[in-house]
Design an enzyme around this catalytic site. Structure first.
Site, PDB file in Angstrom:
ATOM      1  N   SER A  62       0.841  -1.196   0.000  1.00 40.21           N
ATOM      2  CA  SER A  62       0.000   0.000   0.000  1.00 40.21           C
ATOM      3  C   SER A  62       0.882   1.254   0.000  1.00 40.21           C
ATOM      4  O   SER A  62       1.759   1.387  -0.852  1.00 40.21           O
ATOM      5  CB  SER A  62      -0.952  -0.048   1.209  1.00 40.21           C
ATOM      6  OG  SER A  62      -1.932   0.950   1.140  1.00 40.21           O
TER       7      SER A  62
ATOM      8  N   ARG B 149     -11.941   6.041  10.135  1.00 39.50           N
ATOM      9  CA  ARG B 149     -11.509   4.639  10.072  1.00 39.50           C
ATOM     10  C   ARG B 149     -12.584   3.757   9.448  1.00 39.50           C
ATOM     11  O   ARG B 149     -12.273   2.840   8.678  1.00 39.50           O
ATOM     12  CB  ARG B 149     -11.177   4.131  11.481  1.00 39.50           C
ATOM     13  CG  ARG B 149     -10.618   2.716  11.515  1.00 39.50           C
ATOM     14  CD  ARG B 149      -9.358   2.603  10.676  1.00 39.50           C
ATOM     15  NE  ARG B 149      -8.680   1.340  10.873  1.00 39.50           N
ATOM     16  CZ  ARG B 149      -7.573   0.966  10.255  1.00 39.50           C
ATOM     17  NH1 ARG B 149      -7.030   1.794   9.373  1.00 39.50           N
ATOM     18  NH2 ARG B 149      -7.008  -0.184  10.494  1.00 39.50           N
TER      19      ARG B 149
ATOM     20  N   ASP C 238      -8.827  -6.339  -4.832  1.00 42.50           N
ATOM     21  CA  ASP C 238      -8.408  -5.063  -4.259  1.00 42.50           C
ATOM     22  C   ASP C 238      -8.922  -3.942  -5.165  1.00 42.50           C
ATOM     23  O   ASP C 238      -8.463  -3.778  -6.288  1.00 42.50           O
ATOM     24  CB  ASP C 238      -6.876  -5.013  -4.168  1.00 42.50           C
ATOM     25  CG  ASP C 238      -6.345  -3.723  -3.550  1.00 42.50           C
ATOM     26  OD1 ASP C 238      -7.150  -2.823  -3.237  1.00 42.50           O
ATOM     27  OD2 ASP C 238      -5.117  -3.620  -3.394  1.00 42.50           O
TER      28      ASP C 238
ATOM     29  N   HIS D 247      -8.093  -5.139  -0.405  1.00 43.11           N
ATOM     30  CA  HIS D 247      -6.793  -4.494  -0.198  1.00 43.11           C
ATOM     31  C   HIS D 247      -6.058  -5.078   0.998  1.00 43.11           C
ATOM     32  O   HIS D 247      -4.825  -5.161   1.003  1.00 43.11           O
ATOM     33  CB  HIS D 247      -7.009  -2.994  -0.006  1.00 43.11           C
ATOM     34  CG  HIS D 247      -5.735  -2.205   0.073  1.00 43.11           C
ATOM     35  ND1 HIS D 247      -4.793  -2.200  -0.944  1.00 43.11           N
ATOM     36  CD2 HIS D 247      -5.233  -1.399   1.048  1.00 43.11           C
ATOM     37  CE1 HIS D 247      -3.775  -1.425  -0.600  1.00 43.11           C
ATOM     38  NE2 HIS D 247      -4.004  -0.934   0.594  1.00 43.11           N
ATOM     39  N   ASP D 248      -6.778  -5.479   2.022  1.00 47.37           N
ATOM     40  CA  ASP D 248      -6.158  -6.042   3.226  1.00 47.37           C
ATOM     41  C   ASP D 248      -5.416  -7.343   2.962  1.00 47.37           C
ATOM     42  O   ASP D 248      -4.687  -7.825   3.833  1.00 47.37           O
ATOM     43  CB  ASP D 248      -7.218  -6.283   4.308  1.00 47.37           C
ATOM     44  CG  ASP D 248      -7.363  -5.099   5.246  1.00 47.37           C
ATOM     45  OD1 ASP D 248      -6.582  -4.132   5.121  1.00 47.37           O
ATOM     46  OD2 ASP D 248      -8.261  -5.138   6.111  1.00 47.37           O
TER      47      ASP D 248
END
Length: 390
Positions: free
Chosen positions: A156, A226, A321, A354-355
């Protein structure tokens, strides 16, 4: 704290604060006359200082990459990849994790004391760029006497730093591993960051960034920021698989409290984040993301930006992602190929979005492990070159 650490863990670790007194000129036009970088290291630096790996962190990451701090029950954020016998094998490599300037885990940043005033920097801490971070990390390499990293690795925002390293210091890294990243942010990504910043800055407890003076925290704003961010880190498939439309109470309650499991999950993530991260740092980190565009210095031609890189590249993307989609990694791939560089690329099929770059997906770890073997095999050649260079 665990009574016994796993055999493949680096075990109990301690952070180190490294002080720098050489002024650091920043892209914003300001100068940090002195600053601190908080780091952790794992493994041993060899005699030739040729086996060092730099790990660059993402937006909410920090220097605690692997192992356990005293009293911890959970390890560092990339413990699944770093340790004895793991992909980044600490029996072979000297691994350095660093908390970037502007961070909130011990490096000089908004929540640290400004030596000029004796008070926290707060919003007066200068805005940073990815290139500023890379310059500070080069000084960290100098501190250890490391002439060239065996590899710079990041996911990232960390991958963007790795890419910037290859451009800014082409002779100071042998390999560059860019995972789930992009050569610059899309308008959509900038928009998500702006929503997060607005959520924080409009919180009544933000006080224009001077909430330390009021002994307050803009908790609601941080929670919302968040929650928005976390949605972008997950894929639609992953959210469907993990939560579906399951309800906490098993039925409709006909009120505005969280009822679906996904609502409770997001609130939990936001609540936890609001007590562990600094709001000013969040603003600063998202701006650094927005500003990243190394091709802008080369007439917006990424191939030209990469013309002088000498590192061998490994690019990894994940199919679901959508924050930094595989198409964005392929932009880097195409530019490297146009520039005639040594590059490998893989796309991992995974539902985690994405994680996924943080998760030990078997196929991902197999490829990661294989490429780290290539990096390890290059160390003897690097030692020979280093001797000639000196």
């Amino acid at each position: 704290m665990l009574k016994k650490f796993p055999d493949d863990s680096v075990g109990l670790v301690e952070s180190q604060a490294i002080e720098f007194n050489d002024p650091l000129e920043l892209a914003c036009g300001r100068t940090l006359n002195q600053y601190t970088l908080m780091i952790e290291t794992y493994g041993e630096l060899n005699a030739d200082k040729t086996n060092a790996i730099l790990i660059c962190h993402a937006l909410s990451g920090h220097h605690h990459v692997a192992g356990y701090h005293q009293g911890d029950t959970k390890p560092g954020w990339w413990d699944s990849a770093i340790g004895p016998g793991k992909a980044i094998d600490t029996n072979k490599f000297f691994v350095v994790g660093v908390n970037n300037l502007g961070g909130c885990h011990g490096s000089s940043g908004p929540n640290q004391i400004d030596p000029q005033t004796g008070k926290p920097y707060g919003p007066d801490f200068p805005l940073m760029t990815v290139k500023d971070w890379v310059v500070s990390q080069a000084r960290l390499a100098d501190h250890f006497g490391i002439w060239q990293w065996a590899a710079v690795i990041g996911g990232s925002l960390g991958g963007m730093q790795a890419l910037q390293w290859a451009i800014t210091y082409p002779d100071r890294l042998r390999h560059c591993m860019v995972i789930a990243a992009a050569p610059k942010l899309s308008a959509q990504n900038i928009a998500f960051n702006e929503v997060a910043r607005q959520a924080i800055s409009k919180d009544p407890q933000f006080y224009n960034g001077r909430y330390y003076d009021h002994d307050e925290v803009p908790k609601t704003g941080l929670m919302l920021a968040r929650m928005v961010g976390h949605i972008t880190y997950l894929s639609d498939d992953g959210m469907r698989e993990k939560f579906g439309r399951e309800m906490s109470a098993g039925k409709l309650m006909f009120d505005f409290n969280p009822q679906f499991e996904v609502e409770s999950y997001l609130q939990y993530q936001g609540e936890r984040f609001s007590t562990s991260f600094d709001a000013n740092t969040y603003l600063l980190m998202t701006k650094a993301l927005d500003y990243f565009d190394p091709a802008s210095e080369f007439n917006h031609d990424l191939s030209q930006a990469l013309k002088h890189v000498t590192a061998k590249f490994m690019l990894i993307a994940f199919t679901t992602d959508w924050r930094f989609s595989p198409e964005r990694s392929r932009e880097i791939l195409d530019a490297l190929m146009d520039a005639g560089k040594d590059v490998s690329y893989t796309e991992i099929d995974s539902p985690q979005g994405h994680d996924a770059f943080l998760i030990p997906i078997p196929r991902y770890m197999e490829i990661f492990n294989a490429y780290m073997g290539r990096i390890a095999a290059d160390i003897p050649a690097l030692a020979k070159e280093n001797t000639h260079a000196r």
